[in-house]
Design an enzyme around this catalytic site. Sequence first.
Site, PDB file in Angstrom:
ATOM      1  N   SER A 174       0.854  -1.192   0.000  1.00  0.00           N
ATOM      2  CA  SER A 174       0.000   0.000   0.000  1.00  0.00           C
ATOM      3  C   SER A 174       0.886   1.237   0.000  1.00  0.00           C
ATOM      4  O   SER A 174       2.027   1.197   0.492  1.00  0.00           O
ATOM      5  CB  SER A 174      -0.880   0.013   1.260  1.00  0.00           C
ATOM      6  OG  SER A 174      -1.498   1.268   1.456  1.00  0.00           O
ATOM      7  N   TYR A 186      -1.812  -0.599  10.479  1.00  0.00           N
ATOM      8  CA  TYR A 186      -1.971  -0.993   9.074  1.00  0.00           C
ATOM      9  C   TYR A 186      -0.787  -0.507   8.238  1.00  0.00           C
ATOM     10  O   TYR A 186      -0.197  -1.278   7.464  1.00  0.00           O
ATOM     11  CB  TYR A 186      -3.271  -0.419   8.523  1.00  0.00           C
ATOM     12  CG  TYR A 186      -3.518  -0.742   7.068  1.00  0.00           C
ATOM     13  CD1 TYR A 186      -4.043  -1.976   6.696  1.00  0.00           C
ATOM     14  CD2 TYR A 186      -3.222   0.177   6.069  1.00  0.00           C
ATOM     15  CE1 TYR A 186      -4.267  -2.285   5.357  1.00  0.00           C
ATOM     16  CE2 TYR A 186      -3.436  -0.123   4.731  1.00  0.00           C
ATOM     17  CZ  TYR A 186      -3.954  -1.348   4.379  1.00  0.00           C
ATOM     18  OH  TYR A 186      -4.161  -1.650   3.050  1.00  0.00           O
TER      19      TYR A 186
END
Length: 254
Positions: free
Chosen positions: A148, A161
């Site tokens: 990501s 995350y």
Amino acid sequence: MEKHSKLAGRTVMITGASGGLGAHFAELCAGAGAAVVLGARRLDRLENLAAAIRDRGGRALAVPLDVAEEASVTAAFDAAEAQFGPVDSVIANAGIERSGRATEISVEDFDAVYAVNVRGAFLVAREAARRLRAAGRTEDGRIVMISSITAEICVPGLMPYSVSKAAVSHMTRMLAREWARRGPNVNALAPGYMPSDLNAEWFASEAGRQQLDLFPRRRLADFTMLDEPLLFLLSNASAQVTGSVIKLDDGQTL
């Protein structure tokens, strides 16, 4: 489902395939000629997706899979091999998010994110590599991690995350180096913000809409942006590509 043959003869296991990007990848790979193994904890959704792919002439198998549990990963590969033979390609897509400031996030939530996003990606990649070695097919192997852009930027409230995705990016490089002479190619895609179950509520909020306005193109990226890069990394054309983390964010970090 558009049909072509870029992945003809390949067997691709997709983790987190019950919805979102995972389901999109399953349709994409099946349309490219691969046999697809769909893994997730929500077996009912997987069965529906697998049936839809088979109805269109594709080859698909749904398997229950909790990537954080080694025994579940082993069982999923066993089922895949029984149906299609050795799995030569993996898309390590399964991931979860737990939002909260660093001073407020619970240890349980922190550990849950790491169990799925980091340990899960490792267990699936390792099992694929072990079996490819046993089958003498390491040169055919392709592992694609889903990282990501939050691995590179600091987003308050997304610490577990974001840090887990940074770990995935570096794991990609580490495994690629370790397996360079006798193992599958390992690469990663690092998408920007896309519509997903994880962020739908956020981008519907006023703060989320303000974040969208800060992006140069003022929009979320589309899943299809990943299609051609993913097909390339899974195909024979990427034989000399390993250890790459490819950022695809529609210019969101410019």
